[in-house]
Motif scaffolding. Structure first.
Motif, PDB file in Angstrom:
ATOM      1  N   ILE A 193       0.846  -1.205   0.000  1.00 53.36           N
ATOM      2  CA  ILE A 193       0.000   0.000   0.000  1.00 53.36           C
ATOM      3  C   ILE A 193       0.875   1.248   0.000  1.00 53.36           C
ATOM      4  CG2 ILE A 193      -1.714   1.315   1.314  1.00 53.36           C
ATOM      5  CD1 ILE A 193      -2.760  -1.388   2.370  1.00 53.36           C
ATOM      6  N   GLN A 194       1.962   1.190   0.759  1.00 53.28           N
ATOM      7  CA  GLN A 194       2.893   2.317   0.824  1.00 53.28           C
ATOM      8  C   GLN A 194       3.491   2.608  -0.554  1.00 53.28           C
ATOM      9  OE1 GLN A 194       6.546   1.817   3.178  1.00 53.28           O
ATOM     10  NE2 GLN A 194       5.906   3.617   4.354  1.00 53.28           N
ATOM     11  N   GLU A 195       3.839   1.565  -1.282  1.00 56.55           N
ATOM     12  CA  GLU A 195       4.383   1.730  -2.634  1.00 56.55           C
ATOM     13  C   GLU A 195       3.357   2.364  -3.572  1.00 56.55           C
ATOM     14  OE1 GLU A 195       5.542  -2.127  -3.870  1.00 56.55           O
ATOM     15  OE2 GLU A 195       7.263  -2.272  -2.499  1.00 56.55           O
ATOM     16  N   ILE A 196       2.113   1.904  -3.451  1.00 61.43           N
ATOM     17  CA  ILE A 196       1.046   2.424  -4.320  1.00 61.43           C
ATOM     18  C   ILE A 196       0.796   3.909  -4.047  1.00 61.43           C
ATOM     19  CG2 ILE A 196      -1.428   2.285  -4.830  1.00 61.43           C
ATOM     20  CD1 ILE A 196      -1.194  -0.760  -4.283  1.00 61.43           C
ATOM     21  N   THR A 197       0.707   4.269  -2.770  1.00 60.77           N
ATOM     22  CA  THR A 197       0.442   5.672  -2.426  1.00 60.77           C
ATOM     23  C   THR A 197       1.613   6.567  -2.814  1.00 60.77           C
ATOM     24  OG1 THR A 197       1.239   5.263  -0.162  1.00 60.77           O
ATOM     25  CG2 THR A 197      -1.141   5.114  -0.544  1.00 60.77           C
ATOM     26  N   LEU A 198       2.830   6.048  -2.679  1.00 62.63           N
ATOM     27  CA  LEU A 198       4.007   6.824  -3.080  1.00 62.63           C
ATOM     28  C   LEU A 198       4.025   7.037  -4.589  1.00 62.63           C
ATOM     29  CD1 LEU A 198       6.671   8.180  -2.312  1.00 62.63           C
ATOM     30  CD2 LEU A 198       7.796   5.961  -2.569  1.00 62.63           C
ATOM     31  N   ASP A 199       3.684   5.993  -5.328  1.00 69.74           N
ATOM     32  CA  ASP A 199       3.637   6.092  -6.787  1.00 69.74           C
ATOM     33  C   ASP A 199       2.566   7.088  -7.226  1.00 69.74           C
ATOM     34  OD1 ASP A 199       4.380   5.125  -9.491  1.00 69.74           O
ATOM     35  OD2 ASP A 199       2.330   4.361  -9.504  1.00 69.74           O
TER      36      ASP A 199
END
Length: 218
Positions: A193-199
């Motif tokens: 989820i962290q990767e998705i929100t950062l992207d």
């Protein structure tokens, strides 16, 4: 400029046709005697201007204009007015793109008025389209702001979940494989989820104003 001339008076439509084609470079005109034929022709509109020479015997001019509006035929209309007291009327608002010219003026200024009508209506339609696109860009800009704010709201509790999962993993007994597996799944999901929100945050840019967004899309 392609012009559709609608007139039921014998020879009048052809006279207008010759006048326009002679005076306006790269122009063509078609003269049609009846409203029904004109409406059939306008089903596949490739005209830039409609000229109405004389009142229709079938329907009123206003009814004809209503038919055009109801069928989304957005072509400027120039009406030759045979009332001797009338004057040239070019609307300032251009909301309807319907203009009038006295019949007495036809031989002298019809080509000029026809061309002016076409140009002004084209400019009006282009401006209207630009305004619609700008409003859309402003709406998109607002969506970006909402998305970034939501992104921030997601990340705050996410960091709490991830941090606590990692602490529990560190303190968990190695022998408790069932709990370890569950904690690892929580950690993995939180990082995803962290990767998705950062992207998402990297792709969204609120520093670009709607006007600039509009320019870049054209």
């Amino acid at each position: 400029m392609n012009t559709l001339i609608i007139d039921n008076k014998k020879g009048y439509g052809r006279k207008i046709k010759r006048l326009l084609e002679k005076a306006i470079a790269d122009s063509s005109a078609a003269a049609i005697p009846t409203v029904l034929e004109a409406l059939a022709e306008l089903r596949h509109p490739h005209y830039d201007l409609i000229i109405i020479g004389h009142p229709f015997p079938e329907i009123s001019t206003d009814e004809f204009l209503t038919i055009l509006t109801n069928n989304n035929i957005n072509i400027p209309v120039l009406i030759i007015d045979h009332d001797t007291t009338s004057t040239v009327a070019l609307s300032d608002s251009l909301e309807t793109c319907v203009f009038r010219i006295p019949a007495d003026y036809v031989p002298r200024i019809l080509p000029m008025i026809a061309l002016e009508t076409y140009k002004r209506c084209r400019l009006y339609n282009e401006n209207r389209q630009l305004k619609a696109e700008l409003n859309k860009a402003r709406g998109n800009h607002k969506i970006v702001e909402i998305a970034l704010n939501s992104n921030h709201l997601i990340n705050n509790p996410l960091m709490t979940i991830l941090g606590n999962a990692q602490l529990l993993l560190r303190d968990c007994e190695k022998s408790d494989t069932k709990t370890l597996t569950r904690l690892e799944k929580i950690e993995k999901a939180a990082k995803r989820i962290q990767e998705i929100t950062l992207d998402l945050a990297n792709k969204l840019d609120t520093s670009v104003e709607p006007e600039e967004m509009l320019k870049s899309s054209r």
